[in-house]
Design a protein around this motif. Structure first.
Motif, PDB file in Angstrom:
ATOM      1  N   LEU A 140     -22.095  -1.424 -33.137  1.00  0.00           N
ATOM      2  CA  LEU A 140     -21.165  -0.666 -34.220  1.00  0.00           C
ATOM      3  C   LEU A 140     -22.087   0.213 -35.130  1.00  0.00           C
ATOM      4  CD1 LEU A 140     -19.278  -1.235 -36.532  1.00  0.00           C
ATOM      5  CD2 LEU A 140     -20.877  -2.250 -37.752  1.00  0.00           C
ATOM      6  N   ALA A 141     -23.345   0.402 -34.788  1.00  0.00           N
ATOM      7  CA  ALA A 141     -24.248   1.400 -35.207  1.00  0.00           C
ATOM      8  C   ALA A 141     -23.858   2.658 -34.376  1.00  0.00           C
ATOM      9  CB  ALA A 141     -25.692   1.244 -35.372  1.00  0.00           C
ATOM     10  N   PHE A 142     -23.997   2.379 -32.981  1.00  0.00           N
ATOM     11  CA  PHE A 142     -23.802   3.536 -32.133  1.00  0.00           C
ATOM     12  C   PHE A 142     -22.166   4.093 -32.222  1.00  0.00           C
ATOM     13  CE2 PHE A 142     -27.296   1.908 -29.767  1.00  0.00           C
ATOM     14  CZ  PHE A 142     -28.289   2.692 -29.914  1.00  0.00           C
ATOM     15  N   TYR A 143     -21.272   3.078 -32.286  1.00  0.00           N
ATOM     16  CA  TYR A 143     -19.903   3.494 -32.407  1.00  0.00           C
ATOM     17  C   TYR A 143     -19.405   4.398 -33.812  1.00  0.00           C
ATOM     18  CZ  TYR A 143     -18.827   0.420 -28.340  1.00  0.00           C
ATOM     19  OH  TYR A 143     -18.881  -0.158 -27.459  1.00  0.00           O
ATOM     20  N   LEU A 144     -20.269   3.810 -34.709  1.00  0.00           N
ATOM     21  CA  LEU A 144     -19.973   4.790 -36.007  1.00  0.00           C
ATOM     22  C   LEU A 144     -20.416   5.913 -35.923  1.00  0.00           C
ATOM     23  CD1 LEU A 144     -19.454   4.788 -39.128  1.00  0.00           C
ATOM     24  CD2 LEU A 144     -21.603   3.671 -39.626  1.00  0.00           C
ATOM     25  N   MET A 145     -21.563   6.311 -35.401  1.00  0.00           N
ATOM     26  CA  MET A 145     -22.250   7.572 -35.215  1.00  0.00           C
ATOM     27  C   MET A 145     -21.370   8.444 -34.304  1.00  0.00           C
ATOM     28  SD  MET A 145     -24.570   8.360 -36.878  1.00  0.00           S
ATOM     29  CE  MET A 145     -24.914   9.784 -36.197  1.00  0.00           C
ATOM     30  N   SER A 146     -20.706   7.934 -33.282  1.00  0.00           N
ATOM     31  CA  SER A 146     -19.616   8.623 -32.405  1.00  0.00           C
ATOM     32  C   SER A 146     -18.225   8.878 -33.211  1.00  0.00           C
ATOM     33  CB  SER A 146     -19.276   7.921 -31.176  1.00  0.00           C
ATOM     34  OG  SER A 146     -18.429   6.657 -31.385  1.00  0.00           O
ATOM     35  N   PHE A 147     -18.093   8.132 -33.997  1.00  0.00           N
ATOM     36  CA  PHE A 147     -16.922   8.162 -34.919  1.00  0.00           C
ATOM     37  C   PHE A 147     -17.029   9.333 -35.757  1.00  0.00           C
ATOM     38  CE2 PHE A 147     -14.445   7.367 -38.648  1.00  0.00           C
ATOM     39  CZ  PHE A 147     -13.256   7.326 -38.307  1.00  0.00           C
ATOM     40  N   ALA A 148     -18.279   9.386 -36.452  1.00  0.00           N
ATOM     41  CA  ALA A 148     -18.588  10.437 -37.327  1.00  0.00           C
ATOM     42  C   ALA A 148     -18.709  11.679 -36.772  1.00  0.00           C
ATOM     43  CB  ALA A 148     -19.997  10.079 -37.932  1.00  0.00           C
ATOM     44  N   ILE A 149     -19.317  11.804 -35.406  1.00  0.00           N
ATOM     45  CA  ILE A 149     -19.303  12.929 -34.671  1.00  0.00           C
ATOM     46  C   ILE A 149     -17.931  13.762 -34.442  1.00  0.00           C
ATOM     47  CG2 ILE A 149     -19.656  14.148 -32.383  1.00  0.00           C
ATOM     48  CD1 ILE A 149     -22.223  12.491 -32.496  1.00  0.00           C
ATOM     49  N   SER A 150     -17.023  12.854 -34.127  1.00  0.00           N
ATOM     50  CA  SER A 150     -15.573  13.059 -33.845  1.00  0.00           C
ATOM     51  C   SER A 150     -14.842  13.776 -35.175  1.00  0.00           C
ATOM     52  CB  SER A 150     -14.908  11.876 -33.328  1.00  0.00           C
ATOM     53  OG  SER A 150     -15.241  11.504 -32.056  1.00  0.00           O
ATOM     54  N   CYS A 151     -15.313  12.978 -36.314  1.00  0.00           N
ATOM     55  CA  CYS A 151     -14.777  13.357 -37.662  1.00  0.00           C
ATOM     56  C   CYS A 151     -15.188  14.825 -37.854  1.00  0.00           C
ATOM     57  CB  CYS A 151     -15.286  12.480 -38.846  1.00  0.00           C
ATOM     58  SG  CYS A 151     -14.553  10.950 -38.785  1.00  0.00           S
ATOM     59  N   LEU A 152     -16.430  15.110 -37.553  1.00  0.00           N
ATOM     60  CA  LEU A 152     -17.292  16.580 -37.625  1.00  0.00           C
ATOM     61  C   LEU A 152     -16.636  17.691 -36.784  1.00  0.00           C
ATOM     62  CD1 LEU A 152     -19.294  18.453 -38.988  1.00  0.00           C
ATOM     63  CD2 LEU A 152     -20.882  17.582 -37.111  1.00  0.00           C
ATOM     64  N   TYR A 153     -16.244  17.130 -35.717  1.00  0.00           N
ATOM     65  CA  TYR A 153     -15.559  18.107 -34.518  1.00  0.00           C
ATOM     66  C   TYR A 153     -14.000  18.374 -35.079  1.00  0.00           C
ATOM     67  CZ  TYR A 153     -13.455  19.559 -30.141  1.00  0.00           C
ATOM     68  OH  TYR A 153     -12.780  20.077 -29.037  1.00  0.00           O
ATOM     69  N   PHE A 154     -13.292  17.560 -35.711  1.00  0.00           N
ATOM     70  CA  PHE A 154     -11.995  18.058 -36.117  1.00  0.00           C
ATOM     71  C   PHE A 154     -12.040  18.774 -37.597  1.00  0.00           C
ATOM     72  CE2 PHE A 154     -10.552  14.993 -32.882  1.00  0.00           C
ATOM     73  CZ  PHE A 154      -9.714  15.574 -32.235  1.00  0.00           C
ATOM     74  N   LEU A 155     -13.235  18.553 -38.310  1.00  0.00           N
ATOM     75  CA  LEU A 155     -13.381  19.120 -39.635  1.00  0.00           C
ATOM     76  C   LEU A 155     -14.126  20.739 -39.146  1.00  0.00           C
ATOM     77  CD1 LEU A 155     -13.939  19.141 -42.713  1.00  0.00           C
ATOM     78  CD2 LEU A 155     -16.395  18.568 -42.263  1.00  0.00           C
ATOM     79  N   ASN A 156     -14.809  20.926 -38.171  1.00  0.00           N
ATOM     80  CA  ASN A 156     -15.006  22.367 -37.698  1.00  0.00           C
ATOM     81  C   ASN A 156     -13.687  22.951 -37.119  1.00  0.00           C
ATOM     82  OD1 ASN A 156     -17.767  21.644 -38.359  1.00  0.00           O
ATOM     83  ND2 ASN A 156     -18.467  21.706 -36.375  1.00  0.00           N
ATOM     84  N   LYS A 157     -12.936  22.116 -36.521  1.00  0.00           N
ATOM     85  CA  LYS A 157     -11.790  22.780 -35.844  1.00  0.00           C
ATOM     86  C   LYS A 157     -10.935  23.456 -36.925  1.00  0.00           C
ATOM     87  CE  LYS A 157     -11.064  22.277 -31.497  1.00  0.00           C
ATOM     88  NZ  LYS A 157     -10.845  23.426 -30.487  1.00  0.00           N
TER      89      LYS A 157
END
Length: 266
Positions: A140-157
């Protein structure tokens, strides 16, 4: 009178909520000072969270098993992973806005689930159950971090990277998204294996295709597809990040909408 573990979780939930707001201020104002203060406070929160988990464990005489204990432990693992990763990759610090937002909500909800210490039935007093739970929340911890990175990706976009140095480039986010999913995928596999062994030990069957087992297996296969598309078909960028955005809600569904353990039998 409130017990020490509950007081510590309450303090941690409040602190994580404040940290989340500091990240929001940092993103809106584009001032790194808010991010720095948030991360420093995160270390304090981790200490309080860990102390609560340890105290509860000592009081109960067994590892986390009910939802109050599991959520507290899972949040502790997720926070520790984030704080370690942001030291290693400074550009990913701002994903803390997702991590601390999620952990604050989860801890707040956990307080409504508090139950007193109870003795476990013999079938739950198994090292395989401990391994199953630990590997589950590590995943769960690893998946949450990957999800957070994806959120940042689209925020940057949508908003641009801004003028502070804590923003990451797309290639870096792809790289760490895959690394985190791969680590989560391995932990997820260990969860399935140890859970099957524990089920055989407790009930005489490795697999019974109940909703928890079925949905957990489907989630694991989805993350396996993610890795396959990355390594075999060269998926990068938007398509890759959308997959992690889509997969994490399934993990949330598996962990909290489908009962993990027959708690009424404790």
């Amino acid at each position: 009178m409130l017990k020490a573990d509950v007081i510590l979780i309450m303090a941690t939930a409040l602190l994580y909520s404040g940290i989340f707001l500091f990240f929001i201020f940092g993103l809106v104002t584009k001032k790194e000072v808010f991010i720095r203060y948030a991360i420093k406070a995160g270390w304090i929160g981790l200490f309080l969270n860990l102390a609560a988990v340890v105290i509860r464990w000592l009081q109960a005489g067994h590892p986390p098993v009910n939802m109050f204990e599991l959520n507290s432990s899972g949040v502790c693992l997720a926070t520790a992973l984030y704080l370690f990763l942001q030291r290693k990759v400074r550009e990913l610090r701002v994903v803390g806005v997702v991590v601390f937002g999620f952990t604050a909500i989860l801890l707040g909800w956990s307080l409504t689930l508090f139950t007193g210490v109870e003795t476990l039935k013999p079938e739950y007093q198994s090292i395989w159950l401990v391994a199953h739970i630990f590997s589950a929340f590590t995943a769960l911890a690893f998946y949450l971090m990957s999800f957070a990175i994806s959120c940042l990706y689209f925020l940057n976009k949508s908003l641009g990277r801004g003028n502070y140095s804590a923003a990451a480039g797309e290639a870096l986010m792809d790289e760490y998204n895959v690394r985190l999913v791969a680590a989560g995928f391995v932990s997820h596999a260990l969860m399935l294996i140890t859970g099957a062994i524990w089920a055989q030990e407790a009930w005489g069957s490795y697999w019974s295709w109940d909703p928890v087992e079925t949905w957990t297996l489907l989630a694991w296969l989805l993350y396996g597809l993610f890795l396959h598309l990355y390594f075999s078909f060269g998926w990068r960028g938007v398509k890759l990040q959308i997959m992690t955005l889509a997969a994490f809600p399934i993990i949330v569904f598996c962990y909290w909408w489908i009962p993990h353990l027959p708690l009424s039998n404790f």
